[in-house]
Design an enzyme around this catalytic site. Structure first.
Site, mmCIF file in Angstrom:
data_model
loop_
_atom_site.group_PDB
_atom_site.id
_atom_site.type_symbol
_atom_site.label_atom_id
_atom_site.label_comp_id
_atom_site.label_asym_id
_atom_site.label_seq_id
_atom_site.Cartn_x
_atom_site.Cartn_y
_atom_site.Cartn_z
ATOM 1 N N LYS A 1 -8.004 68.691 -48.904
ATOM 2 C CA LYS A 1 -9.699 67.789 -48.634
ATOM 3 C C LYS A 1 -9.404 66.893 -47.808
ATOM 4 O O LYS A 1 -8.747 66.471 -48.221
ATOM 5 C CB LYS A 1 -10.203 67.641 -50.044
ATOM 6 C CG LYS A 1 -9.563 66.389 -50.700
ATOM 7 C CD LYS A 1 -10.800 65.878 -52.323
ATOM 8 C CE LYS A 1 -10.058 65.043 -53.458
ATOM 9 N NZ LYS A 1 -10.084 63.532 -52.544
ATOM 10 N N HIS B 1 6.343 66.246 -50.002
ATOM 11 C CA HIS B 1 5.774 66.096 -48.912
ATOM 12 C C HIS B 1 7.204 64.493 -48.125
ATOM 13 O O HIS B 1 8.067 64.962 -47.668
ATOM 14 C CB HIS B 1 4.894 65.316 -48.063
ATOM 15 C CG HIS B 1 3.986 66.596 -48.249
ATOM 16 N ND1 HIS B 1 3.184 66.716 -49.158
ATOM 17 C CD2 HIS B 1 3.546 66.994 -47.325
ATOM 18 C CE1 HIS B 1 2.708 68.091 -48.537
ATOM 19 N NE2 HIS B 1 2.648 68.243 -47.001
#
Lengths: 281, 204
Positions: free
Chosen positions: B114, B46
């Site tokens: 999650k 990222h």
């Protein structure tokens, strides 16, 4: 030390692949408590299934095999320097053989050492004991939940948390509220209270080694643990944050004496995969 | 087994790559079983995609319509290729500052991880037609058994095994939609409810 080294490799394997029975039992109770058809119940069944497959196929329960934390009780006369060397060697072998995920990253170069060893990695706490036996406790502490931990310096006005156990209660609720479902609930919460920051963080971690089915020997703390478990579950965050009855399966509190001017509370949050094991030598 | 855990009759089957229409048909609470190629990416991926902005053609696989899975797996290299040992999700909120740009720049239709994500990502899901899937946190072998094959990898040398970009071919990979393209977030709802309870518990 060769046999001990292999014993520690086995300890790694057991901790990574087989969840302690008291934790699994608590997760089964949590599963039974959730509503039929709810996603919270479905994810708990998947978790229980995962625990079974991991044990049967000897694969790690979670891909994040975490930061290995050792609590070692050393008999008088046994060399801590040699023991440390043996633990590091066992860590390299276990990373390859279990296998564990290589998690040790150099701060300056951002390079992963590839074998779970590095500066201060794994974490090893030694304590000398009058006993003649060597006790090695290992916890594999996942970092998703490690990131959810908090430290408090009481008093804190926003929480109306004063320097007493009621203040501690408020801190624990605040930590879980802030963690939400990000650290893989149902959680086990380790709480350390005392005079200095370094000491309370270690004390909080140490609490996560306690079995869930054994109450605190101190009655006052045992009552607070019970009360907090009920209250944390009233927050309704639920398994994995899907909402539901079980946000935590254990609260464990340890205390040190404090300085008149200091009241530190550290809360170590542990995910449902509370992976721990003991080797007695 | 997936069939015993999740009620298969109520689940939606997803075949990758996803289209905007597929995404708009998904709502918070839907249980899905995913088939096809998913791409992993966590903290370093990222940071890299956000700051270096590599062109689409510089990335060896197509991210258009893909699911970007927040996962740092355990993988072993064997003679026959790479073998996935364990591979559950990692905490998504750590990439909150990057995800919105990555969704819009590379045309990702699904983010999976999650713990859920924040406001910036929720807005990006709505603006770009994308959805957040929450899979089973910590269920690393249960989920690895839904991966048929490790297909490809990028940035392995530079980022290391947990942080590289892996391509997995998955079959009936289970997940639950917790943030949809219509602006709804289960995480926001749970947080609000828990805030109310939290305030009640610390009131005097």
């Amino acid at each position: 030390m060769l046999k001990l080294r292999d014993g520690i490799v086995e300890l790694y394997r057991k901790a990574a692949t087989s969840l302690p029975p008291d934790v699994e039992d608590a997760l089964r109770s949590a599963h039974a408590a959730e509503t039929e058809g709810a996603n919270a119940k479905a994810v708990l069944s998947a978790i229980l299934e995962n625990i079974r497959i991991a044990r049967e196929t000897a694969r790690p329960i979670c891909q994040d095999t975490g930061v290995p934390v050792f609590f070692v009780k050393v008999p008088i006369g046994l060399s801590q320097v040699e023991l440390k060397g043996t633990i590091i060697e066992a860590t390299r072998i276990a990373t390859e053989k279990v296998p564990l995920r290589a998690n040790a990253v150099d701060i300056l170069t951002d390079k992963n050492s590839g074998d779970n060893t590095g500066i201060g990695f794994p974490v090893i706490y030694f304590e000398e004991t009058m006993d003649s036996i060597l006790t090695i406790d290992l916890m594999l502490k996942g970092s998703g939940c490690e990131n959810a931990g908090q430290m408090y310096k009481l008093p804190i006005e926003e929480l109306k948390a004063e320097r007493d156990l009621e203040g501690v209660r408020r801190c624990v609720l605040d930590t879980v509220y802030k963690a939400q479902g990000r650290g893989c609930p149902p959680y086990i919460l380790g709480v350390g209270i005392g005079a200095s920051k370094d000491q309370v963080t270690r004390l909080a971690k140490d609490q996560l080694m306690r079995k869930l089915n054994k109450p605190n020997p101190d009655e006052v703390l045992a009552r607070l643990e019970e009360r907090l478990l009920i209250e944390v579950n009233q927050l309704g965050i639920g398994p994995l944050g899907f909402g539901g009855m079980t946000t935590a399966i254990g609260v464990r509190i340890g205390v040190n004496h404090r300085h008149p001017a200091s009241y530190f509370v550290d809360i170590s949050v542990c995910c449902w995969a509370n992976r721990r094991g003991r080797l007695i030598w | 087994m997936v069939e015993e855990t999740f009620n298969v009759e109520k689940t939606k089957i997803i075949n990758l790559p996803l289209t905007r229409e597929d995404v708009l048909n998904l709502n918070v609470g839907d249980v899905v079983l995913i088939n096809g190629l998913i791409v992993t990416g966590r903290d370093r991926v990222h940071k890299f995609l956000f700051n270096e902005r590599p062109k689409k053609e510089q990335i060896p696989f197509n991210l258009g319509g893909a699911i970007l899975y927040h996962c740092g797996p355990i993988i072993k290299k064997e003679d026959a290729g790479y073998r996935l040992i364990a591979g559950g999700p990692t905490t998504s909120i750590r990439v909150e500052m990057y995800e919105h740009q990555i969704i819009s720049e590379y045309g990702i239709r699904g983010v999976m991880g999650k713990g859920g994500m924040g406001k910036q990502t929720l807005n990006a899901l709505k603006e770009n037609g994308c959805v957040y899937f929450h899979t089973v946190s910590g269920a690393a072998v249960y989920l690895a058994d839904r991966v048929k094959r490790v297909v490809d990898v990028w940035k392995l040398e530079e980022f290391g095994i947990p942080e590289a970009m892996w391509v997995f071919d998955v079959e009936e990979f289970p997940a639950i939609v917790t943030m949809d393209a219509h602006g709804r977030s289960l995480h926001e709802e749970i947080e609000k409810k828990s805030y109310y309870e939290f305030k009640r518990l610390i009131e005097r």
